[in-house]
Design a protein around this motif. Structure first.
Motif, mmCIF file in Angstrom:
data_model
loop_
_atom_site.group_PDB
_atom_site.id
_atom_site.type_symbol
_atom_site.label_atom_id
_atom_site.label_comp_id
_atom_site.label_asym_id
_atom_site.label_seq_id
_atom_site.Cartn_x
_atom_site.Cartn_y
_atom_site.Cartn_z
ATOM 1 N N THR A 311 -6.894 -4.993 11.884
ATOM 2 C CA THR A 311 -5.644 -4.258 12.071
ATOM 3 C C THR A 311 -4.468 -4.922 11.352
ATOM 4 O O THR A 311 -3.682 -4.256 10.665
ATOM 5 C CB THR A 311 -5.312 -4.147 13.575
ATOM 6 O OG1 THR A 311 -6.484 -3.736 14.285
ATOM 7 C CG2 THR A 311 -4.183 -3.148 13.807
ATOM 8 N N ASP A 312 -4.332 -6.252 11.518
ATOM 9 C CA ASP A 312 -3.161 -6.952 10.986
ATOM 10 C C ASP A 312 -3.051 -6.862 9.470
ATOM 11 O O ASP A 312 -1.965 -7.002 8.905
ATOM 12 C CB ASP A 312 -3.207 -8.441 11.376
ATOM 13 C CG ASP A 312 -2.973 -8.626 12.868
ATOM 14 O OD1 ASP A 312 -2.556 -7.643 13.510
ATOM 15 O OD2 ASP A 312 -3.243 -9.732 13.372
ATOM 16 N N ARG A 313 -4.170 -6.662 8.827
ATOM 17 C CA ARG A 313 -4.158 -6.602 7.367
ATOM 18 C C ARG A 313 -3.476 -5.321 6.864
ATOM 19 O O ARG A 313 -2.902 -5.309 5.774
ATOM 20 C CB ARG A 313 -5.608 -6.657 6.861
ATOM 21 C CG ARG A 313 -5.708 -6.561 5.375
ATOM 22 C CD ARG A 313 -7.140 -6.740 4.908
ATOM 23 N NE ARG A 313 -7.314 -6.035 3.630
ATOM 24 C CZ ARG A 313 -8.478 -5.792 3.082
ATOM 25 N NH1 ARG A 313 -9.591 -6.183 3.690
ATOM 26 N NH2 ARG A 313 -8.556 -5.152 1.934
ATOM 27 N N PHE A 314 -3.529 -4.257 7.655
ATOM 28 C CA PHE A 314 -3.101 -2.947 7.141
ATOM 29 C C PHE A 314 -1.836 -2.369 7.776
ATOM 30 O O PHE A 314 -1.189 -1.523 7.186
ATOM 31 C CB PHE A 314 -4.226 -1.924 7.312
ATOM 32 C CG PHE A 314 -5.438 -2.231 6.490
ATOM 33 C CD1 PHE A 314 -5.411 -2.035 5.118
ATOM 34 C CD2 PHE A 314 -6.585 -2.742 7.077
ATOM 35 C CE1 PHE A 314 -6.515 -2.327 4.342
ATOM 36 C CE2 PHE A 314 -7.692 -3.037 6.307
ATOM 37 C CZ PHE A 314 -7.664 -2.832 4.940
ATOM 38 N N PHE A 315 -1.499 -2.797 8.996
ATOM 39 C CA PHE A 315 -0.393 -2.147 9.697
ATOM 40 C C PHE A 315 0.524 -3.163 10.355
ATOM 41 O O PHE A 315 0.079 -4.221 10.814
ATOM 42 C CB PHE A 315 -0.933 -1.188 10.782
ATOM 43 C CG PHE A 315 -1.797 -0.097 10.224
ATOM 44 C CD1 PHE A 315 -1.228 0.984 9.566
ATOM 45 C CD2 PHE A 315 -3.175 -0.162 10.346
ATOM 46 C CE1 PHE A 315 -2.013 1.992 9.032
ATOM 47 C CE2 PHE A 315 -3.973 0.848 9.818
ATOM 48 C CZ PHE A 315 -3.392 1.924 9.163
ATOM 49 N N GLU A 316 1.819 -2.792 10.431
ATOM 50 C CA GLU A 316 2.747 -3.565 11.246
ATOM 51 C C GLU A 316 3.769 -2.625 11.859
ATOM 52 O O GLU A 316 3.946 -1.489 11.408
ATOM 53 C CB GLU A 316 3.439 -4.648 10.402
ATOM 54 C CG GLU A 316 4.402 -4.081 9.373
ATOM 55 C CD GLU A 316 5.096 -5.180 8.568
ATOM 56 O OE1 GLU A 316 4.618 -6.321 8.560
ATOM 57 O OE2 GLU A 316 6.125 -4.862 7.938
ATOM 58 N N LEU A 317 4.415 -3.112 12.921
ATOM 59 C CA LEU A 317 5.499 -2.358 13.549
ATOM 60 C C LEU A 317 6.816 -2.996 13.154
ATOM 61 O O LEU A 317 6.956 -4.225 13.158
ATOM 62 C CB LEU A 317 5.346 -2.393 15.075
ATOM 63 C CG LEU A 317 4.124 -1.661 15.623
ATOM 64 C CD1 LEU A 317 3.976 -1.917 17.114
ATOM 65 C CD2 LEU A 317 4.202 -0.160 15.336
ATOM 66 N N HIS A 318 7.775 -2.131 12.805
ATOM 67 C CA HIS A 318 9.074 -2.655 12.385
ATOM 68 C C HIS A 318 10.152 -1.727 12.923
ATOM 69 O O HIS A 318 10.241 -0.574 12.477
ATOM 70 C CB HIS A 318 9.126 -2.744 10.854
ATOM 71 C CG HIS A 318 10.281 -3.515 10.336
ATOM 72 N ND1 HIS A 318 10.361 -4.879 10.435
ATOM 73 C CD2 HIS A 318 11.423 -3.105 9.734
ATOM 74 C CE1 HIS A 318 11.510 -5.276 9.914
ATOM 75 N NE2 HIS A 318 12.173 -4.219 9.489
ATOM 76 N N ASP A 319 10.916 -2.182 13.899
ATOM 77 C CA ASP A 319 11.959 -1.341 14.508
ATOM 78 C C ASP A 319 11.431 0.026 14.929
ATOM 79 O O ASP A 319 12.052 1.056 14.655
ATOM 80 C CB ASP A 319 13.126 -1.124 13.527
ATOM 81 C CG ASP A 319 13.980 -2.377 13.389
ATOM 82 O OD1 ASP A 319 13.868 -3.265 14.272
ATOM 83 O OD2 ASP A 319 14.728 -2.474 12.404
ATOM 84 N N GLY A 320 10.285 0.045 15.559
ATOM 85 C CA GLY A 320 9.736 1.317 16.043
ATOM 86 C C GLY A 320 9.020 2.136 14.993
ATOM 87 O O GLY A 320 8.531 3.229 15.284
ATOM 88 N N SER A 321 8.956 1.608 13.751
ATOM 89 C CA SER A 321 8.208 2.299 12.694
ATOM 90 C C SER A 321 6.810 1.707 12.583
ATOM 91 O O SER A 321 6.655 0.480 12.558
ATOM 92 C CB SER A 321 8.886 2.095 11.333
ATOM 93 O OG SER A 321 9.970 2.948 11.182
#
Ligand SMILES: [Zn+2]
Length: 353
Positions: A311-321
């Motif tokens: 998961t960490d390789r492809f996605f992150e959360l940033h200010d609700g995005s």
């Protein structure tokens, strides 16, 4: 001829229905495509004897997913023609019940059923569907199959493409005969084409969205190509794009989500609609896939083909995005909550040189 009667007294305990030749099929095929489903009632295995003295054997399946009508309509149309081929043709019509109960072609599988393309080659046939899969496979295994094709639809926008679970040169040629986009996918998901792959070239053909005339026409032309192919050497010589399946993305099971709309207190995730336009294309790093409430943890779970979390390789959360962090090629990205739950949100593939 085969000693098995073509239409035994059918009881609810029979796992599937069996026909040999056209004689008993003809009156059933006289109805509409929908009438045929009602008459069959359950998975149906059909043998159309070949014209050669020692015919080879080919196999085609459809409707393993009850909502995917293109392959089914193509197969029924082909059977209505009443043709024979140089080879014995075996046909499997899969989840007949899911295709006609609670609406026409309304369910991939029914509540209380399993996914009929996930029940093949399992060690212990604990369920009725697994026993059915085992029984059909027992028959197919004895046949000295030359080639097998399984016809599907997708739930999002995708180009027409073919999947090879085992990308041997023959399988790639067979795939290339029916689509110019090929997906190499070592699924380990207990699909029918996976269990047939060690026996013969085995390919799934994906015909776009169901319930569309142009996609039925594509399924029919792919089937026609399969039936007319004299040899696999002549097949698939044209240009082809080959992708390899690498990761699978699901929405974590506890997360309540929707496609489109705004975040409310009933939702933990809103995914942007229309992302299926990117299928087999490229989603660039930095693209926003959806929104989560402040403080929420990552709602997606990514695993590679061996089941390791990525998961960490492809996605992150940033200010609700919810942001993609690496350029990715999505395939089979869906647009419905039900399909996301029943299979996954999408897969990530990589183009092969
Ligand atoms: Zn399918």
């Amino acid at each position: 001829m085969h000693g098995i009667p073509s239409r035994p007294m059918l009881t609810d305990l029979d796992l599937y229905l069996r026909f040999d030749g056209y004689d008993e099929l003809k009156p059933i095929l006289a109805g509409t495509d929908e009438d045929v489903l009602v008459a069959l009632r359950k998975p149906t295995l059909i043998r159309i004897p070949g014209t050669e003295t020692h015919p080879t054997v080919r196999f085609v399946s459809c409707l393993l997913h009850g909502n995917e009508d293109s392959g089914y309509r193509a197969v029924i149309g082909m059977l209505r023609n009443g043709d024979h081929y140089p080879f014995d043709l075996w046909v499997l019509i899969g989840n007949v019940r899911a295709a006609h109960q609670e609406g026409w072609f309304a369910h991939r599988y029914l509540d209380g059923q399993e996914d009929f393309n996930r029940t093949w080659g399992l060690a212990a046939p604990t369920t009725r569907m697994r026993r059915c899969s085992d029984a059909v496979f027992e028959v197919l295994r004895e046949l000295d199959l030359e080639a097998a094709v399984d016809i599907h639809n997708n739930t999002g926008l995708n180009p027409y493409y073919a999947i090879t679970p085992d990308p041997t040169e023959d399988a790639l040629r067979l795939a290339g005969a029916m689509a110019d986009t090929i997906l190499r996918w070592p699924m380990r998901a207990h699909t029918l084409m996976e269990v047939l792959s060690p026996i013969c070239p085995a390919v799934s053909v994906e015909c776009g969205l169901p319930a569309l005339e142009e996609n039925h026409a594509y399924a029919a032309s792919a089937l026609r190509r399969f039936l007319r192919l004299a040899s696999f050497e002549e097949a698939g010589a044209g240009p082809r794009r080959v992708f390899e399946m690498q990761h699978r993305i699901v929405v974590r099971p506890e997360v309540r989500f929707a496609f489109g709309g705004v975040l409310t207190e009933d939702l933990d995730l809103v995914l942007h609609p229309g992302m299926d336009h990117y299928n087999f294309g490229m989603v660039l790093a930095g693209t926003e896939l959806g929104l989560v409430p402040p403080g929420a943890a990552m709602p997606l779970l990514v695993t590679d083909m061996r089941g390791r979390e990525t998961t960490d390789r492809f996605f992150e959360l940033h200010d609700g995005s919810l942001i993609v962090t690496e350029d990715v090629t999505p395939v089979m990205l869906t647009t419905t909550v039900q399909q996301t739950r029943r299979d996954c949100f999408f897969y990530i593939a990589r183009r092969r040189a």
